[in-house]
Design an enzyme around this catalytic site. Structure first.
Site, PDB file in Angstrom:
ATOM      1  N   ASP A   3     -18.939  62.656  68.864  1.00  0.00           N
ATOM      2  CA  ASP A   3     -20.113  63.279  69.472  1.00  0.00           C
ATOM      3  C   ASP A   3     -19.686  64.337  70.480  1.00  0.00           C
ATOM      4  OD1 ASP A   3     -21.663  61.484  67.998  1.00  0.00           O
ATOM      5  OD2 ASP A   3     -21.679  60.016  69.630  1.00  0.00           O
TER       6      ASP A   3
ATOM      7  N   GLY B 247      -5.804  67.051  65.774  1.00  0.00           N
ATOM      8  CA  GLY B 247      -6.823  67.993  66.230  1.00  0.00           C
ATOM      9  C   GLY B 247      -7.932  68.142  65.209  1.00  0.00           C
TER      10      GLY B 247
END
Length: 318
Positions: free
Chosen positions: A268, A239
């Site tokens: 992105d 994560g």
């Protein structure tokens, strides 16, 4: 969706967009005969994702007076991204790239044809204060900084000016070693830019290269000591890990992804989630969680931005 020409912007960013030809089948690019044309570019991916979530986004660049340049502008119109800061440059071409198709979750092969492109000639002259000042936030990427010395100068100038105007700044190092003269220069310039940012978003591997530290906390402390407000480190399958200047820190679990088809654009997508949530006033842990979510969606679709959700799709995921 068209943006009112006089409307203020939530976010402005700048960089290079390229036409991207994605292979229609797996295998070496030399053997592929069928490709699908899309657009690519780290900063444009972020602009696209933010616009799909309903933010007013401006993107600044240079494109050639050619079919690829027109294609990029058509995509901006399609996504509702303000393109008043895009210049058509008759002297230089729009870059393009070839991208392989993979089905095993590995990174695709990408070949770039961008040297001497119109976008590589971005410079401080492309910083139009009246335009940039309309935005409340600037997103910077290390890709734009790596394009050329003049584009690096624009990155520094934009960061300084926006900070002086009281705007927030996010920075994704987005390392592209092949575009820099050498690693030492890359590290020096990227870290200098990070010092202007409020939010720095490196990947764990990038952080190790840039700081010489191994752990997320040590990497975060390196940037926090420069005056950054928050550092969020993408830790892949774990994560993301964050720490603020006030000492708040923590790990945010990833979203399980069943079908990884294209890893390009994950970072992105993460930036889209984080920036949009913070600009909405959400707490940093919530923003990191959204970053993880959109990053996971991005890698489940072929193409750099095809997996970025609309606001309705994001709400459905919740």
């Amino acid at each position: 969706m068209r943006i009112n020409a006089n409307a203020a912007l939530d976010v402005v960013t700048f960089g290079e967009a390229m036409a991207m030809f994605v292979a229609g089948e797996t295998g070496d690019l030399a053997t592929i005969e069928r490709f699908t044309k899309r657009v690519a570019g780290a900063e444009l991916n972020v602009a696209t994702g933010l616009a799909r979530l309903g933010l007013k986004v401006g993107w600044v660049s240079r494109v050639g007076n050619d079919s690829f340049g027109r294609f990029v502008c058509q995509q901006l119109e399609k996504e509702g991204i303000d393109r008043r800061g895009v210049v058509t440059d008759a002297r230089y071409p729009t870059g393009f790239q070839l991208k392989s198709k993979v089905e095993d979750g590995s990174d695709p092969q990408v070949e770039y044809f961008r040297k001497g492109s119109a976008a590589s000639h971005l410079s401080v002259a492309d910083f139009k204060r009246d335009y940039f000042s309309q935005a409340r936030h600037l997103h910077l990427s290390g890709v734009a900084a790596a394009l050329s010395p003049s584009s690096l100068a624009l990155s520094r100038h934009a960061a300084q000016e926006m900070k002086q105007m009281g705007k927030t700044v996010s920075f994704d190092p987005n390392l592209r070693p092949v575009l820099w003269p050498d690693e030492a220069e890359m590290i020096k310039q990227i870290n200098a830019l990070a010092g202007f940012a409020d939010w720095v978003l490196p990947g764990l591997g990038e952080g190790r290269i840039l700081t010489g530290h191994d752990t997320p906390e040590a990497i975060a402390d390196f940037y926090l000591s420069m005056g950054v407000s928050a550092v969020v480190i993408k830790t892949g399958g774990d994560g993301a890990w964050y720490k603020t200047a006030q000492g708040e820190k923590g790990q945010v679990a990833p979203f399980l992804t069943k079908n990884v088809v294209d890893t390009v654009g994950a970072g992105d997508g993460f930036a889209v989630g984080l920036i949009s949530a913070l600009l909405e006033g959400k707490a940093l842990p919530q923003a990191v969680r959204r970053g993880n979510k959109i990053g996971s969606l991005a890698i489940q679709a072929i193409g750099d931005s095809e997996g970025l959700p609309t606001r309705a799709q994001l709400d459905e995921e919740d």
